[in-house]
Design a protein around this motif. Sequence first.
Motif: not given
Length: 153
Positions: A110-120
């Motif tokens: 999932r894409a991070s909601k708070s950090r658009p430069d990363m996913g988890i």
Amino acid sequence: MAKLYFEDFKPGHTAEYGPRLVTREEIIAFSVQYDPQPMHLDEAAAQKSLLGGLGASGWHGCGIMMRMICDGFLLDSTSMGAGGVEEVQWQRPIRPGDRLTLRVTILEARASKSRPDMGIVRFRYEMFNAHGEGVMTMVTPAMFGRRDPGAQE
């Protein structure tokens, strides 16, 4: 130079790495330094223990697993680290002479909601001996850089 980005990790994908030989010498060397319990150091004491023979420390198993993860794909990725481990299970002893393989399964991404430069990406790691017996599992989320941070879901 190839790099794996967050977008390259698809739920359901599996990969296998190894084998990796574990030696008596490395089991003892690790244990002397980090987990000096008799069942990891001395064959006679280990024989009388719950392990029933010399076995690697579970923490040594974690280190071996991490090395296999790094060599398998992590060092060729945009890894940004991990916030912790959800679960580790030591299923059976890792013995001298074991040849370990690692199965990696992507559980979710999932894409991070708070950090658009990363996913988890959430992984399940399963380590097996040469007989196909599970010796260890780990479930953990990890953070990866995104190829296109501005992309919509």
